[in-house]
Design an enzyme around this catalytic site. Structure first.
Site, mmCIF file in Angstrom:
data_model
loop_
_atom_site.group_PDB
_atom_site.id
_atom_site.type_symbol
_atom_site.label_atom_id
_atom_site.label_comp_id
_atom_site.label_asym_id
_atom_site.label_seq_id
_atom_site.Cartn_x
_atom_site.Cartn_y
_atom_site.Cartn_z
ATOM 1 N N SER A 159 0.846 -1.188 0.000
ATOM 2 C CA SER A 159 0.000 0.000 0.000
ATOM 3 C C SER A 159 0.887 1.245 0.000
ATOM 4 O O SER A 159 1.762 1.382 -0.858
ATOM 5 C CB SER A 159 -0.949 -0.039 1.200
ATOM 6 O OG SER A 159 -1.982 0.906 1.063
ATOM 7 N N ASP A 432 -8.802 -6.179 -4.540
ATOM 8 C CA ASP A 432 -8.446 -4.960 -3.823
ATOM 9 C C ASP A 432 -8.939 -3.751 -4.603
ATOM 10 O O ASP A 432 -8.536 -3.545 -5.749
ATOM 11 C CB ASP A 432 -6.919 -4.912 -3.667
ATOM 12 C CG ASP A 432 -6.438 -3.662 -2.963
ATOM 13 O OD1 ASP A 432 -7.266 -2.958 -2.367
ATOM 14 O OD2 ASP A 432 -5.214 -3.407 -3.010
ATOM 15 N N HIS A 459 -5.923 -6.722 -0.616
ATOM 16 C CA HIS A 459 -4.877 -5.723 -0.405
ATOM 17 C C HIS A 459 -3.568 -6.379 0.033
ATOM 18 O O HIS A 459 -3.496 -6.972 1.097
ATOM 19 C CB HIS A 459 -5.363 -4.719 0.637
ATOM 20 C CG HIS A 459 -4.696 -3.387 0.577
ATOM 21 N ND1 HIS A 459 -4.475 -2.707 -0.590
ATOM 22 C CD2 HIS A 459 -4.194 -2.591 1.562
ATOM 23 C CE1 HIS A 459 -3.894 -1.556 -0.333
ATOM 24 N NE2 HIS A 459 -3.692 -1.460 0.970
#
Length: 499
Positions: A159, A432, A459
C-alpha cells in the site's frame, strides 16, 4: 434471529460470525526492538535535531555469507503491526539467508519526533522526501552495524509502504538494489485516475458475491435520506444502534461515511481466512457482509428485486452489514456504536485510521498525497459525494493552514518510470479496490519493471504469510516474485563482484 428485533441485532451478528474464532495472527517469529538516532531534517544541514526511530530485527534466517538484507519500508502505522502481517518475508528469508529489518515511519507508531505534539508546525517535517531519506540513512548505517557493507538490499512494502519501497529504489538506487511494491496505488496517489474508480471497485466486490447486495445498500442509504428529510433522526439512530442519536444533516453525512468506511475496509482486506489487519475480521468478509445484507434486506435476492424490498429492511441490512466491520474489530462486544470514536472524518475519503496515526496521515493527505474521490450512486452503491481538489484545499487550509501541492509530486515521482528506474515488482490483487489506481501493466520494460497480478488477491495479500486457504493464483504470484528477485539478485551480486 428476528431481523426486525434491533435490540438483538448485535447478538445476531455475533452468531453469524462464529468463524471469526480462527487464529488471526500471521505465524511470524519474534523480533528484537531497537531505536535509531535519526536526523529530523535531511535537507537542512544546519538543523542538527534528531529523534528516536523504532526498528525491528529478525536474524533467525540470517546467513552473513549470503550478504542479503530484507528491508520493510514502514508505512502509516505502528511497525509491529506490519511485521506481524508480512509473513511472506519470513517464509522466503531462508532461501536468501536474509537479515530482516523493519523501520517505523516518522510520526507513526512510537516514532514521534515531537512527542505528543501533532500540530501543523510539528508535522512540517512529515514529508515523503524525509521519510525515504530516513530509510536510506538508516540502511547505510545498518550495513555498517552488521558488517554488510556490500550487501544486496531488497525493499518490501504494501500500500503506502509499497509506494515508499518504489521511492526508495527510484531515489536511492545505490542503497536499495530492488523492490517489491505490493498494492501500491501510484497512479492514484498522483491523482491521475478517475475519481470514481475506487468506490466503483468496492461496489464490484460486493456485486461479484451477489448482484443484489449493492442494490440493498443503495436502498438502505435512500431510506436514511428519506427519514432524515422527515426529521426522523431518532429512527435512523435506533436502527443503527448508535450510542448517541444523530440530530442533523451533518450527523447524517458522518453516519453515511462511517458505513461507507466499513464496506470499503472489508473490500480491502477480503482475505480468504480470518485476519487481524486494519480490523479483526472473519474469512471472506465481503461474502459475510453480503450474506448479512441478504439476510436482513430480503429473504433472498430475487424477492428483494421483485418486491422493491421494504425500505426499513434495507436500512436494517445496511446498518448490520456496515456494523459488522466495527463490531468484529471490537471482539463482537459492542452494545452500541460510537461512530465518532470508531471512524475519523478526514482528508482521505478511504479513511485515516485512529489516534495520532490518523492525524499524521490526514496531514500527509493535505500536503503531498492528494487525489480526488467521488461517489455517484450509479457506478457505485454509495450516495453521491464529491471530494474535489477545491474541497480538499478548503479542508486543509481550515484544519492545518496548509495548501495541498498538486504538481510537484508528478515531477519528483513521474508516472513514466521506465526512463528512470529498474528492478521494481508491482503487484496488485484484483479483489483490492486500490488496484484501479495501480500499475496493471508495466510502466516500462517488463523485464525491469514487471507486474504481477493476483486475480483472487485482496490488499497486498502476496505479502502475507502462506496459508492453506490461499487461492492457487496467490501462491503462484509469490513463486513468481521469488523467481524474479532471485534472478535480479544473481545479476546484482555479479555486478558488485566486477566493481
Amino acid at each position: 434471529c428476528n431481523k426486525m428485533m434491533s435490540a438483538l441485532s448485535l447478538l445476531c451478528t455475533t452468531l453469524l460470525l462464529l468463524n471469526i474464532s480462527a487464529v488471526f495472527a500471521q505465524n511470524t517469529p519474534p523480533y528484537s526492538t531497537h531505536y535509531y538516532t535519526q536526523t529530523l531534517d535531511h535537507f537542512n544541514p544546519q538543523d542538527l535535531r534528531t529523534f528516536q526511530q523504532r526498528y525491528l530485527v529478525y536474524d533467525g534466517a540470517f546467513d552473513a555469507s549470503k550478504n542479503v538484507i530484507f528491508f520493510y519500508a514502514g508505512n502509516e502505522g505502528a511497525v509491529d503491526n506490519f511485521y506481524n502481517n508480512t509473513g511472506f518475508m519470513f517464509d522466503i528469508a531462508p532461501q536468501f539467508g536474509a537479515l530482516i529489518l523493519f523501520a517505523e515511519h516518522r510520526y507513526y507508531g512510537e516514532t514521534h519526533p515531537f512527542g505528543d505534539d501533532f500540530s501543523a508546525a510539528a508535522m512540517r517535517y512529515l514529508t515523503l522526501e524525509n521519510a525515504i531519506a530516513d530509510y536510506a540513512v538508516f540502511m547505510t548505517d545498518m550495513k555498517a552495524k552488521f558488517n554488510l557493507a556490500n550487501a544486496t538490499v531488497i525493499v518490501f512494502g504494501g500500500s503506502y509502504g509499497g509506494i515508499l519501497a518504489a521511492l526508495c529504489r527510484i531515489h536511492y538506487p545505490a542503497v536499495f538494489d530492488m523492490a517489491l511494491a505490493a498494492s501500491a496505488p501510484i497512479p492514484q496517489t498522483l491523482n491521475s485516475v478517475s475519481a470514481t474508480i475506487f468506490f466503483e471497485l468496492v461496489t464490484g466486490d460486493y456485486e461479484h458475491v451477489d448482484a443484489s447486495c449493492p442494490d440493498i445498500v443503495r436502498a438502505g442509504y435512500q431510506q436514511m435520506i428519506d427519514l432524515a428529510a422527515a426529521d426522523q433522526y431518532q429512527d435512523i439512530s435506533k436502527t443503527f444502534q448508535l450510542c448517541s442519536d444523530i440530530k442533523d444533516a451533518d450527523d447524517l453525512l458522518y453516519l453515511q461515511e462511517w458505513a461507507r468506511n466499513g464496506f470499503l475496509m472489508m473490500a480491502m482486506v477480503d482475505y480468504p481466512y480470518a485476519a487481524n489487519f486494519m480490523g479483526s475480521l472473519p474469512a471472506n468478509p465481503v461474502n459475510v457482509s453480503c450474506d448479512v445484507l441478504l439476510k436482513y434486506g430480503a429473504e433472498d435476492a430475487m424477492t428483494a428485486l421483485a418486491s422493491n424490498m421494504a425500505a426499513e429492511d434495507a436500512m436494517t441490512a445496511l446498518a448490520m452489514a456496515a456494523g459488522l466491520f466495527y463490531n468484529a474489530s471490537y471482539s463482537n462486544e459492542l452494545s452500541c456504536f460510537n461512530i465518532t470514536e470508531e471512524f475519523i472524518e478526514c482528508a482521505d475519503q478511504t479513511g485515516c485510521g485512529l489516534g495520532t496515526d490518523a492525524t499524521a496521515w490526514d496531514y500527509q493527505m493535505c500536503t503531498q498525497i492528494v487525489y480526488a474521490m467521488q461517489t455517484n450512486n450509479v457506478t457505485d452503491m454509495f450516495p453521491p459525494f464529491l471530494w474535489s481538489n477545491q474541497n480538499l484545499t478548503e479542508y486543509c487550509k481550515r484544519t492545518y493552514n496548509v495548501t495541498p501541492d498538486f504538481s510537484f509530486m508528478k515531477i519528483w515521482f513521474p508516472l513514466d518510470l521506465g526512463e528512470i528506474t529498474s528492478r521494481i515488482i508491482f503487484s496488485n490483487g484484483l479483489l483490492d479496490p486500490w488496484h484501479g489506481g495501480g500499475y496493471l501493466q508495466s510502466p516500462g520494460d517488463p523485464e525491469l519493471l514487471p507486474v504481477v497480478i493476483l486475480p483472487s488477491g485482496a490488499h497486498h495479500l502476496d505479502l502475507r504469510g502462506k496459508n492453506e486457504a490461499d487461492p492457487a493464483d496467490v501462491t503462484q504470484a509469490r513463486e513468481k516474485e521469488v523467481q524474479i528477485l532471485k534472478g535480479w539478485l544473481a545479476q546484482v551480486q555479479q555486478e558488485k563482484q566486477q566493481v
